[in-house]
Design a protein around this motif. Structure first.
Motif, mmCIF file in Angstrom:
data_model
loop_
_atom_site.group_PDB
_atom_site.id
_atom_site.type_symbol
_atom_site.label_atom_id
_atom_site.label_comp_id
_atom_site.label_asym_id
_atom_site.label_seq_id
_atom_site.Cartn_x
_atom_site.Cartn_y
_atom_site.Cartn_z
ATOM 1 N N MET A 91 0.837 -1.291 0.016
ATOM 2 C CA MET A 91 -0.111 -0.090 0.068
ATOM 3 C C MET A 91 0.967 1.199 0.148
ATOM 4 S SD MET A 91 -3.223 0.880 0.135
ATOM 5 C CE MET A 91 -3.539 -0.813 0.210
ATOM 6 N N GLN A 92 0.852 2.113 -1.026
ATOM 7 C CA GLN A 92 1.492 3.339 -0.958
ATOM 8 C C GLN A 92 0.906 4.470 -0.895
ATOM 9 O OE1 GLN A 92 3.587 3.154 -4.944
ATOM 10 N NE2 GLN A 92 4.935 1.558 -4.135
ATOM 11 N N SER A 93 -0.476 4.635 -0.870
ATOM 12 C CA SER A 93 -1.189 5.770 -0.976
ATOM 13 C C SER A 93 -2.699 5.477 -0.399
ATOM 14 C CB SER A 93 -1.469 6.606 -2.296
ATOM 15 O OG SER A 93 -1.721 5.976 -3.258
ATOM 16 N N ARG A 117 6.376 8.574 6.265
ATOM 17 C CA ARG A 117 6.269 8.793 4.896
ATOM 18 C C ARG A 117 6.370 7.446 4.166
ATOM 19 N NH1 ARG A 117 9.004 14.412 4.188
ATOM 20 N NH2 ARG A 117 8.775 15.425 6.083
ATOM 21 N N SER A 118 6.435 6.298 4.861
ATOM 22 C CA SER A 118 6.274 5.243 4.125
ATOM 23 C C SER A 118 4.831 5.015 3.409
ATOM 24 C CB SER A 118 6.671 3.937 4.964
ATOM 25 O OG SER A 118 5.527 3.919 5.823
ATOM 26 N N GLN A 120 -3.690 -2.411 11.378
ATOM 27 C CA GLN A 120 -3.944 -3.739 10.945
ATOM 28 C C GLN A 120 -3.765 -3.793 9.201
ATOM 29 O OE1 GLN A 120 -4.201 -6.713 12.671
ATOM 30 N NE2 GLN A 120 -3.618 -5.466 14.235
ATOM 31 N N ARG A 121 -4.464 -2.869 8.805
ATOM 32 C CA ARG A 121 -4.553 -2.740 7.391
ATOM 33 C C ARG A 121 -3.370 -2.349 6.505
ATOM 34 N NH1 ARG A 121 -4.775 -3.424 2.611
ATOM 35 N NH2 ARG A 121 -6.593 -3.099 1.345
ATOM 36 N N LEU A 122 -2.537 -1.164 7.054
ATOM 37 C CA LEU A 122 -1.701 -0.711 6.607
ATOM 38 C C LEU A 122 -0.072 -1.090 6.723
ATOM 39 C CD1 LEU A 122 -2.733 3.044 6.474
ATOM 40 C CD2 LEU A 122 -3.467 1.130 4.737
ATOM 41 N N ARG A 123 -0.133 -2.184 7.729
ATOM 42 C CA ARG A 123 1.312 -2.746 7.998
ATOM 43 C C ARG A 123 1.821 -3.457 6.941
ATOM 44 N NH1 ARG A 123 0.624 -7.944 11.316
ATOM 45 N NH2 ARG A 123 -1.702 -7.940 11.367
#
Length: 140
Positions: free
Chosen positions: A1-3, A28-29, A137-140
């Motif tokens: 996931m980048q954005s 900023r990741s 949970q979702r963005l890691r």
């Protein structure tokens, strides 16, 4: 996931909180923005207080609409997270022209809470903590 784009009704409480939390956890990741379907509400001081309790300064957040965000930088996001029914409808409409995954995270509106200042703040804390958990949970 980048954005990721978080969307709610006014970008004053739920989506603003989600943006601040995601930036706090992922720096900023992951590129993070938030917007509202409609304009007209200032940033909510209870949400600023709830975030301040965990060391996140959201006092400079300025609500913006999807239209304003699109004018300023476009709507090129990998994931759009909608936090209210109205926002979910708008997010699905965006997928007609934007290739993004859409997820609906039903999130209660803490502005409707009643009672003492502490009771009202508890509703904001619940939203903050629930969004924080889902974001991690979702963005890691």
């Amino acid at each position: 996931m980048q954005s990721v784009l978080f969307v709610c009704n006014f970008n004053a409480v739920r989506s603003a909180c989600a943006e601040a939390l995601a930036r706090h956890y992922f720096g900023r990741s992951v590129y993070v923005q938030s917007a509202g379907v409609r304009s007209g509400e200032p940033t909510d001081p209870f949400m600023v207080s709830a975030l301040d309790e965990i060391g996140i300064d959201a006092s400079r957040h300025r609500p913006r609409t999807l239209e304003e965000l699109e004018e300023w930088e476009g709507l090129n996001f990998d994931l759009i997270v909608s936090l209210s029914p109205e926002a979910h409808h708008a997010a699905l409409e965006l997928t007609r022209t934007v290739a993004a995954e859409v997820e609906y995270w039903p999130t209660p509106d803490p502005t409707v809470s009643q009672g003492s200042r502490e009771q009202r703040l508890d509703a904001y804390r619940d939203v903050r903590d629930g969004l924080g958990f889902r974001i991690r949970q979702r963005l890691r």
